[in-house]
Scaffold this motif. Structure first.
Motif, short mmCIF file in Angstrom:
data_model
loop_
_atom_site.label_atom_id
_atom_site.label_comp_id
_atom_site.label_asym_id
_atom_site.label_seq_id
_atom_site.Cartn_x
_atom_site.Cartn_y
_atom_site.Cartn_z
N ALA A 150 0.84 -1.20 0.00
CA ALA A 150 0.00 0.00 0.00
C ALA A 150 0.87 1.25 0.00
CB ALA A 150 -0.92 -0.01 1.21
N GLU A 195 10.24 19.87 -16.40
CA GLU A 195 10.58 18.48 -16.69
C GLU A 195 9.70 17.87 -17.78
OE1 GLU A 195 10.25 16.99 -12.74
OE2 GLU A 195 12.41 17.01 -12.38
N ALA A 196 8.61 18.58 -18.10
CA ALA A 196 7.73 18.07 -19.14
C ALA A 196 8.16 18.55 -20.53
CB ALA A 196 6.29 18.50 -18.87
N ASP A 197 9.19 19.38 -20.61
CA ASP A 197 9.65 19.89 -21.91
C ASP A 197 10.44 18.82 -22.66
OD1 ASP A 197 10.43 23.26 -20.72
OD2 ASP A 197 8.54 22.30 -21.27
N PHE A 217 3.92 1.41 -1.22
CA PHE A 217 4.55 1.50 -2.53
C PHE A 217 3.61 2.17 -3.53
CE2 PHE A 217 7.78 -0.48 -0.64
CZ PHE A 217 8.01 -1.84 -0.81
N VAL A 218 2.33 1.81 -3.45
CA VAL A 218 1.38 2.37 -4.39
C VAL A 218 1.27 3.88 -4.18
CG1 VAL A 218 -1.04 2.45 -5.05
CG2 VAL A 218 0.06 0.26 -4.71
N TYR A 233 -5.06 20.87 -19.55
CA TYR A 233 -3.74 21.46 -19.63
C TYR A 233 -3.50 21.87 -21.07
CZ TYR A 233 -2.39 16.77 -21.26
OH TYR A 233 -2.31 15.59 -21.96
N CYS A 263 3.42 5.86 -2.70
CA CYS A 263 4.68 6.58 -2.83
C CYS A 263 5.37 6.19 -4.12
CB CYS A 263 5.59 6.29 -1.65
SG CYS A 263 4.91 6.78 -0.07
N TYR A 264 4.61 5.94 -5.17
CA TYR A 264 5.19 5.48 -6.42
C TYR A 264 6.13 6.54 -6.94
CZ TYR A 264 5.49 2.92 -10.74
OH TYR A 264 5.94 2.19 -11.80
N PRO A 265 7.36 6.16 -7.32
CA PRO A 265 8.36 7.17 -7.67
C PRO A 265 8.08 7.81 -9.01
CG PRO A 265 9.21 4.98 -8.13
CD PRO A 265 7.87 4.78 -7.45
N GLY A 266 8.48 9.06 -9.13
CA GLY A 266 8.50 9.71 -10.44
C GLY A 266 7.19 10.33 -10.89
N ASP A 267 6.12 10.19 -10.11
CA ASP A 267 4.85 10.75 -10.58
C ASP A 267 4.79 12.25 -10.43
OD1 ASP A 267 2.33 8.16 -10.01
OD2 ASP A 267 3.80 8.48 -11.58
N GLN A 268 5.73 12.85 -9.67
CA GLN A 268 5.76 14.29 -9.52
C GLN A 268 6.62 14.87 -10.63
OE1 GLN A 268 3.82 15.71 -7.27
NE2 GLN A 268 3.19 13.66 -6.69
N LEU A 269 5.98 15.64 -11.51
CA LEU A 269 6.68 16.16 -12.68
C LEU A 269 6.50 17.66 -12.68
CD1 LEU A 269 8.10 14.74 -15.06
CD2 LEU A 269 6.00 15.01 -16.35
N LEU A 309 4.47 22.25 -21.70
CA LEU A 309 3.24 22.80 -21.13
C LEU A 309 3.29 24.33 -21.17
CD1 LEU A 309 3.00 20.47 -18.00
CD2 LEU A 309 1.55 20.39 -20.03
#
Lengths: 220, 208
Positions: free
Chosen positions: A23, A38-40, A25-26, A159, A28-34, A192
């Motif tokens: 639970a 970083e979206a360029d 891990f789900v 967006y 605190c899944y890594p990398g979902d904060q962008l 974005l």
């Protein structure tokens, strides 16, 4: 009784620890904060059959073309940074050794800059389809549960993304019969349209596009 | 990890919750539960895609004594490999792509195993064995706002060696190492690649 022994009870907890770990891990899944930066992304493509050493000069219009989808669509793309964008492209071309010509007929290639922007809509909701999905054995999306404000929950988000295109075309090789002009190099910056540093990100992206295209400076 | 991975996680969590609460009337010293925290180190092709040690791993085993020190097992686990790069340029045949990247491999091994425990169960014991079965592999690559994800079921094996240390009657501290090898996957470019990683697992084993 085995079921009530302290060891068994305690280490049965181990199973729940694994469940809890999953639970965590789900959530605190890594990398979902962008971040917006970083979206360029910068993409460059070139025609492998072209000898860029033979292209010494270029001409570039003083206007950026806006690409909108369909007739009647309002062009709401900002022109606040047009001058800075064109100046940065010219600066990079000069650094590579290109000579700028005022008359396109005297230039080996043309550099055309254009911009496209679009709005994207997304929806995230609970996978069980809301109130009616829970209460009745109906699949998600059936009945009232389809609409998020009937207890199903969820979030609608939008967006806006923009793309700056830089196309180097070989107008001398234009095919008047097919009405086609070959593009020998293209640089595209996508990201974005958000935040306070849009201009800076665009200019950095232009620099990156030329940095990853050193072959443009061959023979100059 | 998106819809397929989320569904897989939900299934694993529910299955673990169910198994963790099972009470057994089986003969004493017959069934064991094993829960571990798993640290995984990618190697070879796996390391080329995600070059970071994974501390996000958990596993659940159910082991049954067959005869003497020979024990069979059913295991399932979830290991997350992740690497983020900042403004890395990927060279293409006729171009290049630059941007921050997130690379993920979600590995869900589900395996049967056979293990040999050496020594007295009331004392520290060494064990070795092999696990074999399937992996659900979810490979994800994100650059900019574009994401590519592929998931597939693959076959593989995982030899294991470990030690169990008695804590109290019917409960042990478990430390083991595994080498996971799945030779059948393809990467996101459609090329063959061998999914390999070392693993150190620490946890508890108890009699059901």
């Amino acid at each position: 009784m085995r079921d009530s022994s302290p060891a068994w009870s305690f280490f049965r907890l181990g199973g729940w620890l694994v469940v809890a770990a999953w639970a965590v891990f789900v959530s605190c899944y890594p990398g979902d904060q962008l971040t917006v930066q970083e979206a360029d992304v910068v993409v460059t493509l070139f025609d492998g059959g072209i000898d860029f050493a033979s292209k010494q000069s270029y001409a570039m219009p003083d206007t950026i073309v806006h690409i909108v989808q369909g007739a009647g669509v309002i062009d709401d793309i900002s022109r606040d940074f047009d001058t800075e964008i064109l100046d940065r492209v010219a600066s990079n071309m000069g650094t590579l050794g290109f000579t700028r010509e005022a008359d396109p007929d005297n230039a080996d290639v043309l550099m055309l800059v254009s911009i496209a922007a679009g709005e994207h809509v997304g929806f995230t909701g609970y996978p069980w389809g809301g109130y009616w999905g829970w209460y009745y054995p109906y699949p998600p999306g059936f009945g009232w549960g389809y609409y998020p404000w009937y207890g199903g929950g969820g979030t609608v988000y939008t967006y806006r993304t923009g793309t700056v295109f830089m196309q180097m075309i070989d107008h001398a090789a234009a095919d008047s019969t097919l009405e086609k002009v070959p593009t020998i190099w293209i640089g595209a910056l996508n990201g974005l349209v958000e935040g306070d540093a849009v201009e800076e990100r665009i200019l950095d992206g232009i620099d990156q596009a030329f940095d990853q295209s050193p072959y443009l400076g061959d023979g100059k | 990890m998106r819809s397929d991975g989320a569904k897989t996680i939900a299934v694993f969590v529910l299955a673990s919750a169910l198994c963790a609460t099972l009470s057994s009337r089986a003969r004493a010293q017959d069934w064991f539960g094993l829960a571990t925290w798993q640290v995984s180190v990618p190697v070879d092709d796996t390391k080329l895609f995600t070059d970071e040690v994974s501390f996000r791993g958990a596993g659940m085993d159910f082991r049954k004594t067959l005869t003497g020190g020979t024990i069979a097992s059913v295991s399932m686990a979830w290991n997350v490999f992740h690497e983020r790069t900042e403004l890395e340029t990927l060279q293409l045949e006729f171009g290049a792509v630059s941007g921050s990247q997130d690379r993920y491999i979600n590995s869900f091994p589900i395996m049967l195993g056979l293990h040999q425990y050496i020594g007295n169960r009331r004392k520290t014991r060494v064990h070795f064995g092999v696990n074999a079965g399937g992996y659900l592999l979810i490979q994800t690559f994100r650059i900019g706002i574009t994401e590519i994800e592929e998931d597939a079921w693959e076959w593989g094996v995982a030899p294991e060696v470990g030690v169990t240390i008695p804590m109290t009657t019917g409960a042990w501290l478990e430390v083991n190492g595994r080498y996971h090898w799945s030779p059948t996957p393809k990467n996101l470019a459609g090329e063959d690649f061998s999914m390999t990683y070392y693993q150190l697992n620490v946890g508890f084993m108890w009699e059901q």
